[in-house]
Structure formats: structure tokens, C-alpha cells
Design a protein around this motif. Sequence first.
Motif, PDB file in Angstrom:
ATOM      1  N   ARG A  79      -9.833  12.185  -6.005  1.00 16.63           N
ATOM      2  CA  ARG A  79      -9.881  12.886  -4.886  1.00 16.63           C
ATOM      3  C   ARG A  79     -10.774  11.520  -3.715  1.00 16.63           C
ATOM      4  NH1 ARG A  79     -14.040  15.620  -8.818  1.00 16.63           N
ATOM      5  NH2 ARG A  79     -12.461  17.181  -9.919  1.00 16.63           N
ATOM      6  N   VAL A  80     -10.787  12.657  -2.423  1.00 17.02           N
ATOM      7  CA  VAL A  80     -11.085  11.892  -0.991  1.00 17.02           C
ATOM      8  C   VAL A  80     -12.206  12.768  -1.068  1.00 17.02           C
ATOM      9  CG1 VAL A  80     -10.419  11.032   0.970  1.00 17.02           C
ATOM     10  CG2 VAL A  80      -8.954  11.160  -0.681  1.00 17.02           C
ATOM     11  N   TYR A  81     -13.169  12.143  -0.884  1.00 17.10           N
ATOM     12  CA  TYR A  81     -14.898  12.052   0.160  1.00 17.10           C
ATOM     13  C   TYR A  81     -15.548  11.511   0.984  1.00 17.10           C
ATOM     14  CZ  TYR A  81     -15.639  13.458  -4.895  1.00 17.10           C
ATOM     15  OH  TYR A  81     -15.878  13.765  -6.176  1.00 17.10           O
ATOM     16  N   ASP A  82     -15.918  12.135   2.179  1.00 19.78           N
ATOM     17  CA  ASP A  82     -15.837  11.496   3.209  1.00 19.78           C
ATOM     18  C   ASP A  82     -17.766  10.699   3.363  1.00 19.78           C
ATOM     19  OD1 ASP A  82     -17.569  13.536   3.663  1.00 19.78           O
ATOM     20  OD2 ASP A  82     -17.163  15.079   5.125  1.00 19.78           O
ATOM     21  N   SER A  83     -17.560  10.412   4.301  1.00 23.48           N
ATOM     22  CA  SER A  83     -19.181   9.779   4.475  1.00 23.48           C
ATOM     23  C   SER A  83     -20.324  10.884   4.495  1.00 23.48           C
ATOM     24  CB  SER A  83     -18.951   9.732   5.991  1.00 23.48           C
ATOM     25  OG  SER A  83     -18.550  10.339   6.786  1.00 23.48           O
ATOM     26  N   SER A  84     -20.595  12.299   3.960  1.00 22.69           N
ATOM     27  CA  SER A  84     -21.132  12.708   4.150  1.00 22.69           C
ATOM     28  C   SER A  84     -21.647  13.144   2.625  1.00 22.69           C
ATOM     29  CB  SER A  84     -21.121  13.688   4.882  1.00 22.69           C
ATOM     30  OG  SER A  84     -21.481  13.861   5.845  1.00 22.69           O
ATOM     31  N   GLY A  85     -20.121  12.362   2.224  1.00 21.01           N
ATOM     32  CA  GLY A  85     -20.656  13.110   0.166  1.00 21.01           C
ATOM     33  C   GLY A  85     -19.491  14.328  -0.190  1.00 21.01           C
ATOM     34  N   ASP A  86     -19.115  14.960   1.001  1.00 19.86           N
ATOM     35  CA  ASP A  86     -18.064  16.431   0.566  1.00 19.86           C
ATOM     36  C   ASP A  86     -16.690  16.178   0.500  1.00 19.86           C
ATOM     37  OD1 ASP A  86     -20.015  17.084   1.923  1.00 19.86           O
ATOM     38  OD2 ASP A  86     -20.072  17.359   3.237  1.00 19.86           O
ATOM     39  N   GLU A  88     -13.547  16.500   0.289  1.00 23.52           N
ATOM     40  CA  GLU A  88     -12.279  16.627   1.804  1.00 23.52           C
ATOM     41  C   GLU A  88     -10.796  17.364   0.879  1.00 23.52           C
ATOM     42  OE1 GLU A  88     -12.033  16.594   4.986  1.00 23.52           O
ATOM     43  OE2 GLU A  88     -14.261  16.496   4.913  1.00 23.52           O
ATOM     44  N   TYR A  89     -10.229  16.360   0.363  1.00 23.82           N
ATOM     45  CA  TYR A  89      -8.839  16.368  -0.470  1.00 23.82           C
ATOM     46  C   TYR A  89      -8.942  16.031  -2.056  1.00 23.82           C
ATOM     47  CZ  TYR A  89      -8.112  15.393   4.448  1.00 23.82           C
ATOM     48  OH  TYR A  89      -8.157  15.050   5.419  1.00 23.82           O
ATOM     49  N   GLU A  90      -7.912  16.785  -2.772  1.00 23.79           N
ATOM     50  CA  GLU A  90      -7.688  16.763  -4.123  1.00 23.79           C
ATOM     51  C   GLU A  90      -6.503  16.481  -4.382  1.00 23.79           C
ATOM     52  OE1 GLU A  90     -10.679  18.426  -6.885  1.00 23.79           O
ATOM     53  OE2 GLU A  90      -9.441  18.328  -8.361  1.00 23.79           O
ATOM     54  N   ILE A  91      -6.156  14.767  -4.466  1.00 24.64           N
ATOM     55  CA  ILE A  91      -4.689  15.424  -4.823  1.00 24.64           C
ATOM     56  C   ILE A  91      -4.587  15.438  -6.829  1.00 24.64           C
ATOM     57  CG2 ILE A  91      -2.666  13.663  -3.990  1.00 24.64           C
ATOM     58  CD1 ILE A  91      -4.514  12.360  -1.869  1.00 24.64           C
ATOM     59  N   PRO A  92      -3.160  16.017  -7.537  1.00 20.55           N
ATOM     60  CA  PRO A  92      -2.541  15.599  -8.348  1.00 20.55           C
ATOM     61  C   PRO A  92      -1.697  14.724  -8.408  1.00 20.55           C
ATOM     62  CG  PRO A  92      -2.452  17.640  -7.553  1.00 20.55           C
ATOM     63  CD  PRO A  92      -2.947  17.374  -6.542  1.00 20.55           C
ATOM     64  N   TYR A  99       0.355   7.125  -3.392  1.00 16.45           N
ATOM     65  CA  TYR A  99       0.194   8.445  -2.905  1.00 16.45           C
ATOM     66  C   TYR A  99      -0.137   8.971  -0.829  1.00 16.45           C
ATOM     67  CZ  TYR A  99       0.977   9.908  -7.068  1.00 16.45           C
ATOM     68  OH  TYR A  99       1.383  10.036  -8.715  1.00 16.45           O
ATOM     69  N   LEU A 100       0.589   9.288  -0.346  1.00 21.83           N
ATOM     70  CA  LEU A 100      -0.022   9.521   1.200  1.00 21.83           C
ATOM     71  C   LEU A 100      -0.352  10.490   1.148  1.00 21.83           C
ATOM     72  CD1 LEU A 100       3.186   8.217   3.302  1.00 21.83           C
ATOM     73  CD2 LEU A 100       0.835   7.160   2.662  1.00 21.83           C
ATOM     74  N   GLN A 101      -1.769  10.943   2.361  1.00 15.92           N
ATOM     75  CA  GLN A 101      -2.475  11.808   2.265  1.00 15.92           C
ATOM     76  C   GLN A 101      -2.884  12.229   4.218  1.00 15.92           C
ATOM     77  OE1 GLN A 101      -3.873  14.560   0.756  1.00 15.92           O
ATOM     78  NE2 GLN A 101      -3.971  15.759   2.588  1.00 15.92           N
ATOM     79  N   THR A 102      -2.288  13.118   4.348  1.00 15.08           N
ATOM     80  CA  THR A 102      -2.405  13.129   6.439  1.00 15.08           C
ATOM     81  C   THR A 102      -4.210  13.836   6.217  1.00 15.08           C
ATOM     82  OG1 THR A 102      -0.551  14.206   6.407  1.00 15.08           O
ATOM     83  CG2 THR A 102      -1.926  14.078   8.847  1.00 15.08           C
ATOM     84  N   ILE A 103      -4.648  12.757   7.223  1.00 17.93           N
ATOM     85  CA  ILE A 103      -6.364  12.378   7.320  1.00 17.93           C
ATOM     86  C   ILE A 103      -6.441  13.232   8.456  1.00 17.93           C
ATOM     87  CG2 ILE A 103      -7.094  11.199   5.036  1.00 17.93           C
ATOM     88  CD1 ILE A 103      -7.407   8.897   7.425  1.00 17.93           C
ATOM     89  N   GLY A 104      -5.434  13.054   9.607  1.00 17.05           N
ATOM     90  CA  GLY A 104      -6.084  14.152  10.405  1.00 17.05           C
ATOM     91  C   GLY A 104      -4.976  13.185  11.958  1.00 17.05           C
ATOM     92  N   GLY A 110     -13.516   6.296  10.315  1.00 11.30           N
ATOM     93  CA  GLY A 110     -14.456   6.998   9.912  1.00 11.30           C
ATOM     94  C   GLY A 110     -14.594   6.146   7.854  1.00 11.30           C
ATOM     95  N   ARG A 111     -15.554   6.838   7.336  1.00  9.14           N
ATOM     96  CA  ARG A 111     -16.008   6.096   6.155  1.00  9.14           C
ATOM     97  C   ARG A 111     -15.132   7.179   4.750  1.00  9.14           C
ATOM     98  NH1 ARG A 111     -20.701   2.712   4.186  1.00  9.14           N
ATOM     99  NH2 ARG A 111     -19.541   1.096   5.348  1.00  9.14           N
ATOM    100  N   LEU A 112     -13.956   6.717   4.044  1.00  8.90           N
ATOM    101  CA  LEU A 112     -13.400   7.331   2.936  1.00  8.90           C
ATOM    102  C   LEU A 112     -13.913   6.669   1.702  1.00  8.90           C
ATOM    103  CD1 LEU A 112     -10.642   8.652   4.372  1.00  8.90           C
ATOM    104  CD2 LEU A 112     -12.336  10.017   4.341  1.00  8.90           C
ATOM    105  N   ARG A 113     -14.500   7.416   1.122  1.00  8.74           N
ATOM    106  CA  ARG A 113     -14.327   7.126  -0.732  1.00  8.74           C
ATOM    107  C   ARG A 113     -13.273   7.631  -1.491  1.00  8.74           C
ATOM    108  NH1 ARG A 113     -17.679   9.953  -5.013  1.00  8.74           N
ATOM    109  NH2 ARG A 113     -18.364   7.936  -6.399  1.00  8.74           N
ATOM    110  N   VAL A 114     -12.940   6.940  -2.035  1.00  8.09           N
ATOM    111  CA  VAL A 114     -11.758   7.201  -3.453  1.00  8.09           C
ATOM    112  C   VAL A 114     -11.593   7.357  -4.656  1.00  8.09           C
ATOM    113  CG1 VAL A 114      -8.344   7.648  -3.680  1.00  8.09           C
ATOM    114  CG2 VAL A 114      -9.887   6.999  -0.861  1.00  8.09           C
ATOM    115  N   VAL A 115     -11.748   8.220  -5.265  1.00 12.09           N
ATOM    116  CA  VAL A 115     -12.259   8.426  -6.386  1.00 12.09           C
ATOM    117  C   VAL A 115     -11.119   8.399  -7.712  1.00 12.09           C
ATOM    118  CG1 VAL A 115     -13.381   8.898  -8.728  1.00 12.09           C
ATOM    119  CG2 VAL A 115     -14.246   8.878  -6.214  1.00 12.09           C
ATOM    120  N   SER A 116     -10.347   7.784  -8.759  1.00 12.02           N
ATOM    121  CA  SER A 116      -9.031   8.223  -9.896  1.00 12.02           C
ATOM    122  C   SER A 116     -10.479   9.252 -10.664  1.00 12.02           C
ATOM    123  CB  SER A 116      -8.855   6.973  -9.893  1.00 12.02           C
ATOM    124  OG  SER A 116      -9.610   6.108 -10.711  1.00 12.02           O
TER     125      SER A 116
END
Length: 151
Positions: A79-86, A88-92, A99-104, A110-116
Motif C-alpha cells: 500500500r502506498v500512501y501520500d503525505s496526507s495519509g490517503d 494512493e495505490y495498492e499493489i498485489p 515492483y514498479l508503480q507509475t506515480i505521475g 513529495g513524501r510517500l509511505r509504503v507499507v507491506s
Amino acid sequence: MTSDLSRRTLLAAGAGLAVTGLAGCSGANSSSSADCETTAVAHGDGKILQSVSAVPEDGRVLLSVSFSNGKQASTDRLRVYDSSGDLEYEIPTGKRRNYLQTIGPRPQHGRLRVVSMKNGEETDELVVDFNCWVDEDSAFAPETTGDATES
């Protein structure tokens, strides 16, 4: 005396290399390419996520996530969250280590939080700040028109 000094210097250098190696493994390192810089600002125990970095690809930014060797089995999704905690992406995830994910598009920062995640529970996290820009001379720089007139 000279042998003591040389031995101390060698031990200090070895300790420095060991600390540097551990920082890289825990995701506490920084990465930089010609058009992007990424800095880890916080991380969990570092046993699962090895690194997260922003990578330039054509005119866009990709988020690259790497697992520590053999630890991808401890994760069924990212799970990838933006700096507001929303969210943004969920990657199986599966058996792959990277793993690669296009972010724009570039430029972007910015700041991203990646959670396994495994079975709905967080297993590790890594928070990164990134800055990807466009060089004015690159093919991906915004076009400027020469239509400006002076008054």
C-alpha cells in the motif's frame, strides 16, 4: 606505535563500512539519479522492505520497491500512501523481488509511505521523500513558445 595507529585506522574504516552497509539494508539510505533524488525518512524494522526510490522513466516518475532477499513471502500486497495519509495505490505482490508503480509525470516531488501487508496486517513500512525534476535541456521539459512580446 605505527602498527597501533594503522590498526586503529583499519578498525575505524571497517566499522564505518559496516554501518554504511547496515544503513543501506535497512532502507535508511538515499539514492540519486540524474533527474530524481530519494531519501528515506522513517522505516519499520527493515526486515522486509529493502528500498523504495523514485526513478525517472521517459517523462514520468516510477516508484521502485525492493524486498529484502527472500522476504517477499511476508507480503501479499503493498500500500502506498501520500503525505496526507490517503491511500494512493495498492499493489498485489507475488514472488517478485522488485515492483514498479507509475506515480505521475515529471516534475514531481513529495513524501510517500509504503507499507507491506500480509493478511490485512502491516508487516513493514518505509517513508521516503522524493524530488524528480525536468532538466530544461531534456526532451521532457515543458515547451516554451517564442511568442512573448515586449511592451
